[in-house]
Design a protein around this motif. Structure first.
Motif, mmCIF file in Angstrom:
data_model
loop_
_atom_site.group_PDB
_atom_site.id
_atom_site.type_symbol
_atom_site.label_atom_id
_atom_site.label_comp_id
_atom_site.label_asym_id
_atom_site.label_seq_id
_atom_site.Cartn_x
_atom_site.Cartn_y
_atom_site.Cartn_z
ATOM 1 N N UNK A 283 -0.776 27.786 -21.196
ATOM 2 C CA UNK A 283 -0.788 26.571 -20.379
ATOM 3 C C UNK A 283 -2.216 26.197 -19.997
ATOM 4 N N UNK A 284 -3.021 27.203 -19.645
ATOM 5 C CA UNK A 284 -4.417 26.932 -19.307
ATOM 6 C C UNK A 284 -5.199 26.428 -20.507
ATOM 7 N N UNK A 285 -4.894 26.973 -21.689
ATOM 8 C CA UNK A 285 -5.561 26.528 -22.915
ATOM 9 C C UNK A 285 -5.255 25.063 -23.194
ATOM 10 N N UNK A 286 -3.970 24.677 -23.093
ATOM 11 C CA UNK A 286 -3.611 23.285 -23.356
ATOM 12 C C UNK A 286 -4.193 22.350 -22.306
ATOM 13 N N UNK A 287 -4.303 22.810 -21.074
ATOM 14 C CA UNK A 287 -4.927 21.985 -20.038
ATOM 15 C C UNK A 287 -6.385 21.713 -20.392
ATOM 16 N N UNK A 288 -7.076 22.741 -20.902
ATOM 17 C CA UNK A 288 -8.476 22.572 -21.299
ATOM 18 C C UNK A 288 -8.596 21.621 -22.487
ATOM 19 N N UNK A 289 -7.664 21.716 -23.449
ATOM 20 C CA UNK A 289 -7.683 20.810 -24.603
ATOM 21 C C UNK A 289 -7.436 19.372 -24.157
ATOM 22 N N UNK A 290 -6.501 19.174 -23.239
ATOM 23 C CA UNK A 290 -6.210 17.826 -22.747
ATOM 24 C C UNK A 290 -7.367 17.279 -21.918
ATOM 25 N N UNK A 291 -8.061 18.151 -21.206
ATOM 26 C CA UNK A 291 -9.248 17.707 -20.472
ATOM 27 C C UNK A 291 -10.335 17.266 -21.443
ATOM 28 N N UNK A 292 -10.472 17.968 -22.560
ATOM 29 C CA UNK A 292 -11.441 17.556 -23.574
ATOM 30 C C UNK A 292 -11.040 16.202 -24.162
ATOM 31 N N UNK A 293 -9.749 16.005 -24.396
ATOM 32 C CA UNK A 293 -9.258 14.736 -24.945
ATOM 33 C C UNK A 293 -9.559 13.578 -24.003
ATOM 34 N N UNK A 294 -9.410 13.801 -22.713
ATOM 35 C CA UNK A 294 -9.705 12.759 -21.735
ATOM 36 C C UNK A 294 -8.850 11.523 -21.940
ATOM 37 N N UNK A 295 -9.505 10.357 -22.003
ATOM 38 C CA UNK A 295 -8.793 9.087 -22.154
ATOM 39 C C UNK A 295 -8.585 8.690 -23.613
ATOM 40 N N UNK A 296 -9.020 9.533 -24.533
ATOM 41 C CA UNK A 296 -8.827 9.220 -25.951
ATOM 42 C C UNK A 296 -7.338 9.253 -26.302
ATOM 43 N N UNK A 297 -6.921 8.328 -27.171
ATOM 44 C CA UNK A 297 -5.531 8.320 -27.608
ATOM 45 C C UNK A 297 -5.238 9.532 -28.484
ATOM 46 N N UNK A 298 -3.997 10.005 -28.418
ATOM 47 C CA UNK A 298 -3.577 11.075 -29.319
ATOM 48 C C UNK A 298 -3.584 10.534 -30.740
ATOM 49 N N UNK A 299 -4.264 11.241 -31.653
ATOM 50 C CA UNK A 299 -4.481 10.739 -33.002
ATOM 51 C C UNK A 299 -3.413 11.185 -33.997
ATOM 52 N N UNK A 300 -2.719 12.265 -33.684
ATOM 53 C CA UNK A 300 -1.790 12.847 -34.655
ATOM 54 C C UNK A 300 -0.778 13.696 -33.892
ATOM 55 N N UNK A 301 0.227 14.183 -34.607
ATOM 56 C CA UNK A 301 1.147 15.143 -34.003
ATOM 57 C C UNK A 301 0.368 16.407 -33.645
ATOM 58 N N UNK A 302 0.720 17.019 -32.528
ATOM 59 C CA UNK A 302 -0.029 18.180 -32.043
ATOM 60 C C UNK A 302 0.909 19.371 -31.839
ATOM 61 N N UNK A 303 0.550 20.480 -32.460
ATOM 62 C CA UNK A 303 1.319 21.718 -32.296
ATOM 63 C C UNK A 303 0.358 22.877 -32.074
ATOM 64 N N UNK A 304 0.619 23.654 -31.047
ATOM 65 C CA UNK A 304 -0.129 24.882 -30.790
ATOM 66 C C UNK A 304 0.878 25.940 -30.359
ATOM 67 N N UNK A 305 0.947 27.017 -31.116
ATOM 68 C CA UNK A 305 1.905 28.085 -30.828
ATOM 69 C C UNK A 305 1.160 29.409 -30.704
ATOM 70 N N UNK A 306 1.423 30.100 -29.616
ATOM 71 C CA UNK A 306 0.864 31.436 -29.405
ATOM 72 C C UNK A 306 2.011 32.434 -29.504
ATOM 73 N N UNK A 307 2.003 33.233 -30.562
ATOM 74 C CA UNK A 307 3.005 34.288 -30.714
ATOM 75 C C UNK A 307 2.462 35.555 -30.063
ATOM 76 N N UNK A 308 3.064 35.929 -28.953
ATOM 77 C CA UNK A 308 2.623 37.131 -28.255
ATOM 78 C C UNK A 308 3.116 38.366 -29.002
ATOM 79 N N UNK A 309 2.226 39.322 -29.189
ATOM 80 C CA UNK A 309 2.559 40.541 -29.929
ATOM 81 C C UNK A 309 2.583 41.756 -29.020
ATOM 82 N N UNK A 310 2.587 41.505 -27.704
ATOM 83 C CA UNK A 310 2.660 42.586 -26.725
ATOM 84 C C UNK A 310 3.988 42.508 -25.995
ATOM 85 N N UNK A 311 4.605 43.622 -25.782
ATOM 86 C CA UNK A 311 5.867 43.652 -25.045
ATOM 87 C C UNK A 311 5.602 43.891 -23.572
#
Length: 311
Positions: A283-311
């Protein structure tokens, strides 16, 4: 006196003419206003119908995506961000159980285009991936299974979508497919896709074949074949899978694409440690990405997946 009377009649006629012209103009303006309002109402109704249809299509598209609960059962603590540019889109992800030890085939794919055309392509791609997994079930132990499935998808899309050399369409996709095998070496295949392995607070980008999937080949050109690579996840914290809609998104003071270098920096900043356990704050990572985007329009479909490998 007769001249004055004639002048008066002319003036009255002129005034009546001007009055009639003003009345006619007012009527025309009223008719034009009504036509404009009717056209606006019609456009608004069509827009509402279009949005309603797209929202319904989005519900259909979501049915091909694995549920968050299913993903969490295999990869507890994972994070999924999936945001089409136009309600529906050409990004999607895929998961099927594999092997007796709770393993899975997990894929992310980015099809040609976005919006409705891209969404149609995701349905075809899901069908092709599903068929590839099913036909290879008798070879679940094969170390080349992931690459074989992507090769099957490549052949399927080329045959179903791009078989006619004279057709105007030439559509395909980029993809990453993980053959996850808990407790042993896993395997993966990638077609022009960006994936990072997190080990502690460091990130390493996985190698990927450059060829995309499904596009027509030139006369005499051999179709691509996708390699399967071993992937030791015993020391890994997570896998970060991103579509190019994340990497190509413009933002910042100069309106530049995010790119791999900036993304890697944001990944490192999003690493947290709690009770000696290192994790990646999605969630913090996506917040930082959206802050970088700022007022720019979304240019494409966006997918970011973090597969956790720790139990």
């Amino acid at each position: 006196m007769s001249d004055e009377l004639a002048d008066l009649k002319k003036e009255n006629a002129k005034l009546r003419l001007e009055a009639n012209l003003r009345k006619s103009l007012a009527n025309q303006l009223e008719r034009q206003k009504k036509l404009a309002n009717d056209a606006k109402s019609e456009l608004e109704e069509k827009h509402r119908d279009l949005i309603s249809s797209l929202n319904y299509a989005a519900r259909i598209q979501r049915t091909i995506l694995p549920s968050e609960q299913a993903v969490q059962q295999v990869f507890p603590g994972s994070f999924i961000f999936w945001r089409p540019q136009n309600i529906v889109g050409g990004d999607a992800y895929f998961m099927r159980s594999s092997g007796p030890q709770g393993g899975a085939m997990f894929g992310v794919y980015d099809c040609t285009g976005h919006g409705v055309p891209g969404a149609f392509m995701t349905l075809l791609a899901e069908r092709a991936l599903d068929a590839g997994v099913e036909t290879s079930k008798d070879h679940e132990d094969s170390p080349s299974r992931a690459g074989g499935i992507l090769t099957h998808v490549d052949e399927f899309i080329r045959a179903e979508v791009n078989a006619n050399d004279k057709a105007s369409s030439n559509d395909g996709m980029d993809a990453f497919l993980l053959d996850y095998r808990p407790g042993e070496t896993s395997f993966y295949a990638a077609a022009n896709f960006k994936v990072f392995v997190q080990t502690g607070d460091g990130f390493t980008e996985l190698e990927s074949d450059e060829a995309s999937i499904g596009y027509r080949t030139e006369s005499g050109e051999a179709p691509p074949s996708y390699r399967t690579s071993p992937l030791d996840l015993s020391q890994a914290t997570s896998l970060v899978i991103v579509s190019d809609g994340i990497l190509d998104q413009k933002g910042g003071a100069k309106g530049l694409s995010l790119g791999r270098r900036r993304l890697k920096g944001l990944l490192e900043e999003a690493v947290t440690e709690d009770a000696g356990v290192t994790r990646l704050d999605g969630a913090g990572l996506m917040k930082a990405i959206e802050q970088y985007q700022g007022d720019e329009e979304q240019r494409d479909d966006m997918t970011l997946i973090i597969l956790s490998l720790q139990t």
